[in-house]
Design an enzyme around this catalytic site. Sequence first.
Site, PDB file in Angstrom:
ATOM      1  N   LYS A 173      45.928  71.009  19.750  1.00  0.00           N
ATOM      2  CA  LYS A 173      44.627  70.342  19.597  1.00  0.00           C
ATOM      3  C   LYS A 173      44.607  69.113  20.506  1.00  0.00           C
ATOM      4  O   LYS A 173      45.268  68.116  20.246  1.00  0.00           O
ATOM      5  CB  LYS A 173      44.414  69.890  18.148  1.00  0.00           C
ATOM      6  CG  LYS A 173      42.974  69.443  17.922  1.00  0.00           C
ATOM      7  CD  LYS A 173      42.813  68.329  16.918  1.00  0.00           C
ATOM      8  CE  LYS A 173      42.788  66.965  17.488  1.00  0.00           C
ATOM      9  NZ  LYS A 173      41.705  66.605  18.406  1.00  0.00           N
ATOM     10  N   GLU A 248      54.870  59.865  18.834  1.00  0.00           N
ATOM     11  CA  GLU A 248      54.878  58.821  19.863  1.00  0.00           C
ATOM     12  C   GLU A 248      53.603  58.022  19.704  1.00  0.00           C
ATOM     13  O   GLU A 248      52.510  58.585  19.775  1.00  0.00           O
ATOM     14  CB  GLU A 248      54.961  59.431  21.272  1.00  0.00           C
ATOM     15  CG  GLU A 248      56.341  59.926  21.650  1.00  0.00           C
ATOM     16  CD  GLU A 248      57.404  58.841  21.654  1.00  0.00           C
ATOM     17  OE1 GLU A 248      57.067  57.650  21.775  1.00  0.00           O
ATOM     18  OE2 GLU A 248      58.579  59.190  21.502  1.00  0.00           O
ATOM     19  N   CYS A 282      50.217  53.679  26.978  1.00  0.00           N
ATOM     20  CA  CYS A 282      51.039  53.192  25.866  1.00  0.00           C
ATOM     21  C   CYS A 282      52.140  52.280  26.374  1.00  0.00           C
ATOM     22  O   CYS A 282      52.629  51.416  25.648  1.00  0.00           O
ATOM     23  CB  CYS A 282      51.630  54.356  25.093  1.00  0.00           C
ATOM     24  SG  CYS A 282      52.468  55.522  26.172  1.00  0.00           S
ATOM     25  N   GLU A 381      47.770  46.234  19.224  1.00  0.00           N
ATOM     26  CA  GLU A 381      47.523  46.973  20.458  1.00  0.00           C
ATOM     27  C   GLU A 381      46.017  47.000  20.745  1.00  0.00           C
ATOM     28  O   GLU A 381      45.230  47.401  19.902  1.00  0.00           O
ATOM     29  CB  GLU A 381      48.039  48.412  20.330  1.00  0.00           C
ATOM     30  CG  GLU A 381      47.907  49.181  21.629  1.00  0.00           C
ATOM     31  CD  GLU A 381      48.334  50.638  21.511  1.00  0.00           C
ATOM     32  OE1 GLU A 381      47.895  51.315  20.562  1.00  0.00           O
ATOM     33  OE2 GLU A 381      49.117  51.095  22.370  1.00  0.00           O
TER      34      GLU A 381
HETATM   35  P1  NAP Z   1      44.384  58.665  17.974  1.00  0.00           P
HETATM   36  O1  NAP Z   1      43.048  58.193  17.588  1.00  0.00           O
HETATM   37  O2  NAP Z   1      45.511  58.420  17.045  1.00  0.00           O
HETATM   38  O3  NAP Z   1      44.237  60.237  18.269  1.00  0.00           O
HETATM   39  C1  NAP Z   1      45.330  60.988  18.736  1.00  0.00           C
HETATM   40  C2  NAP Z   1      45.096  62.440  18.385  1.00  0.00           C
HETATM   41  O4  NAP Z   1      45.141  62.591  16.960  1.00  0.00           O
HETATM   42  C3  NAP Z   1      43.729  62.969  18.831  1.00  0.00           C
HETATM   43  O5  NAP Z   1      43.839  64.304  19.249  1.00  0.00           O
HETATM   44  C4  NAP Z   1      42.933  62.863  17.544  1.00  0.00           C
HETATM   45  O6  NAP Z   1      41.828  63.723  17.502  1.00  0.00           O
HETATM   46  C5  NAP Z   1      43.975  63.280  16.535  1.00  0.00           C
HETATM   47  N1  NAP Z   1      43.652  62.920  15.149  1.00  0.00           N
HETATM   48  C6  NAP Z   1      42.807  61.952  14.715  1.00  0.00           C
HETATM   49  N2  NAP Z   1      42.774  61.952  13.367  1.00  0.00           N
HETATM   50  C7  NAP Z   1      43.601  62.944  12.948  1.00  0.00           C
HETATM   51  C8  NAP Z   1      43.998  63.438  11.679  1.00  0.00           C
HETATM   52  N3  NAP Z   1      43.514  62.913  10.539  1.00  0.00           N
HETATM   53  N4  NAP Z   1      44.889  64.448  11.620  1.00  0.00           N
HETATM   54  C9  NAP Z   1      45.396  64.983  12.755  1.00  0.00           C
HETATM   55  N5  NAP Z   1      45.041  64.575  13.988  1.00  0.00           N
HETATM   56  C10 NAP Z   1      44.167  63.554  14.091  1.00  0.00           C
HETATM   57  O7  NAP Z   1      44.834  58.054  19.387  1.00  0.00           O
HETATM   58  P2  NAP Z   1      43.993  57.988  20.720  1.00  0.00           P
HETATM   59  O8  NAP Z   1      42.943  56.930  20.563  1.00  0.00           O
HETATM   60  O9  NAP Z   1      43.590  59.346  21.145  1.00  0.00           O
HETATM   61  O10 NAP Z   1      45.099  57.497  21.774  1.00  0.00           O
HETATM   62  C11 NAP Z   1      45.450  56.166  21.959  1.00  0.00           C
HETATM   63  C12 NAP Z   1      46.746  55.857  21.239  1.00  0.00           C
HETATM   64  O11 NAP Z   1      47.779  56.727  21.694  1.00  0.00           O
HETATM   65  C13 NAP Z   1      47.267  54.463  21.542  1.00  0.00           C
HETATM   66  O12 NAP Z   1      47.759  53.884  20.359  1.00  0.00           O
HETATM   67  C14 NAP Z   1      48.397  54.703  22.523  1.00  0.00           C
HETATM   68  O13 NAP Z   1      49.377  53.692  22.563  1.00  0.00           O
HETATM   69  C15 NAP Z   1      48.946  55.983  22.010  1.00  0.00           C
HETATM   70  N6  NAP Z   1      49.746  56.670  23.023  1.00  0.00           N
HETATM   71  C16 NAP Z   1      51.100  56.701  22.857  1.00  0.00           C
HETATM   72  C17 NAP Z   1      51.910  57.304  23.813  1.00  0.00           C
HETATM   73  C18 NAP Z   1      53.397  57.378  23.640  1.00  0.00           C
HETATM   74  O14 NAP Z   1      54.013  58.260  24.235  1.00  0.00           O
HETATM   75  N7  NAP Z   1      54.004  56.508  22.859  1.00  0.00           N
HETATM   76  C19 NAP Z   1      51.326  57.886  24.937  1.00  0.00           C
HETATM   77  C20 NAP Z   1      49.940  57.836  25.074  1.00  0.00           C
HETATM   78  C21 NAP Z   1      49.157  57.227  24.102  1.00  0.00           C
HETATM   79  P3  NAP Z   1      40.365  63.227  17.985  1.00  0.00           P
HETATM   80  O15 NAP Z   1      40.459  62.935  19.424  1.00  0.00           O
HETATM   81  O16 NAP Z   1      39.522  64.368  17.707  1.00  0.00           O
HETATM   82  O17 NAP Z   1      40.054  62.018  17.164  1.00  0.00           O
END
Ligand code: NAP
Length: 479
Positions: A173, A248, A282, A381
């Site tokens: 997904k 992550e 990130c 963040e």
């Molecule tokens: P997010 O809001 O946590 O979403 C990540 C993924 O989880 C998306 O596909 C999202 O779907 C899905 N999701 C949301 N709610 C969910 C639920 N209840 N159950 C299962 N899946 C769910 O994060 P983001 O805004 O996309 O990305 C930014 C974050 O990612 C930042 O905190 C960044 O630091 C982190 N990041 C970390 C790394 C690393 O390797 N450490 C790398 C890149 C990014 P939807 O899009 O449909 O909401």
Amino acid sequence: MTQKHDNLIGGQWLAGSNYTPNLNPSNLGDVIGEYTQASAEQLDAAVQAARAAFPAWSTSGIQARADALDKIGTEILARREELGTLLSREEGKTRPEGIGEATRAGNIFKFFAGECLRLTGEVVPSVRPGIGVEITREPVGVVGIITPWNFPIAIPAWKIAPALAYGNCVVMKPADLVPGCAWALAEIISRSGIPAGVFNLVMGRGSVIGDPLVNHPGVDAISFTGSQGVGARIAQQCAVTLKKIQLEMGGKNPQVILDDADVAQAVELSVQSAFFSTGQRCTASSRLIVTEGIYPKFVEAMKVRMAGLKVGDALAAGTDIGPVSSLSQLEQDLSYVDIGQAEGAVLLAGGERLKLPTDGFFMAPALLTDTTAGMRINREEVFGPVASIIRVKGYEEALFEANNTPFGLAAGIATTSLKHATHFKRHSQAGMVMVNLPTAGVDYHVPFGGRKGSSYGSREQGRYAQEFFTIVKTAYTLP
Ligand code: NAP
């Protein structure tokens, strides 16, 4: 009419309940395509297809897996400019950054094509005479992959490639905001010779299909990258169903600049880490921790360098920083500039929304000075082009502040002192440490991941990926 894009389930392209437009954040009038939204029933069908495909795929020959992954990597690399352009168009990083990410994705598939052939086990003596002991690694089963919007092809690649290499089946997904690259990758995978059902793509919102994917009894493991809040929730859910997990999450990465640093180099790597890719990495440095001897020179040089940064259309030549990916992210970035100032920080540069010829989410990168470690701007963040400077007396205080965070993904130090560089590498509480290099920007063949609130579970990438995507078996034989 824009092209419609469907889910890949059990080898078939299937429309979901409806379609949503994928918009270009540099130009909201540009619709990249329409992408379907999977229903909960389709999610279930995808998991069932993966389960059905698992027995054959998990015992298939390693040559077939290696050939398929190599073919996928070859096609991605051949189409890197096209895929990189699509990436920049839907996510907003500049075209060179987009092509760089697509190249990384191709290289990852090539790397894991080789890893298919390099998986080894151990034969060890038993403490009981006459008995043989073998230690081998087997696939985990059906892996649910959930990815964020900021690396829409590299992160799917670095989860899908090892999952398939080690014999797992996948239900993926992608982030709802950027389904275009994930769909393009799925389309390439669908023509690679991998049997139907081994890889499945379901697009849609996290709350609608992410949640059921995490809770599905037919899923054995979840590999997630995203925010700490969603990651912690997934951890709780997987504890109930005893799924293997790899999370992550976010960062609040420090970049230390010591008195003996080369000022020009320190400025360049700070600007690169804090603001390139619109600060949406990130591993971005959002806290610049500067010792007092270099502070005036560094701050002045940052101001000059930032004045020369060109914010613009991600696809335009000469753009240094593309748009923020979405309106909600832009609002979050701008609100943290206000929060920082309300806490007593001084806005040295940027921090406002920019009006450009196209209707997009453009923002001038923001740098806040006179900040202290306890401010929200230094603890939470932001995930945008917003960085702050913390002034410290010397190395000991800089190290303390670098580690003074609930996160622990990446940390950097700019110094010409071997003593301080060596000490920092050992005592930084981050999973990845950079000396005289930007905190953002890593190799694809070595482990990636953090500590504390940034990561949970075993490392991604490189041969360390086998830890998550395989299960160890110990077999005893009395001949
Ligand atoms: P997010 O809001 O946590 O979403 C990540 C993924 O989880 C998306 O596909 C999202 O779907 C899905 N999701 C949301 N709610 C969910 C639920 N209840 N159950 C299962 N899946 C769910 O994060 P983001 O805004 O996309 O990305 C930014 C974050 O990612 C930042 O905190 C960044 O630091 C982190 N990041 C970390 C790394 C690393 O390797 N450490 C790398 C890149 C990014 P939807 O899009 O449909 O909401």
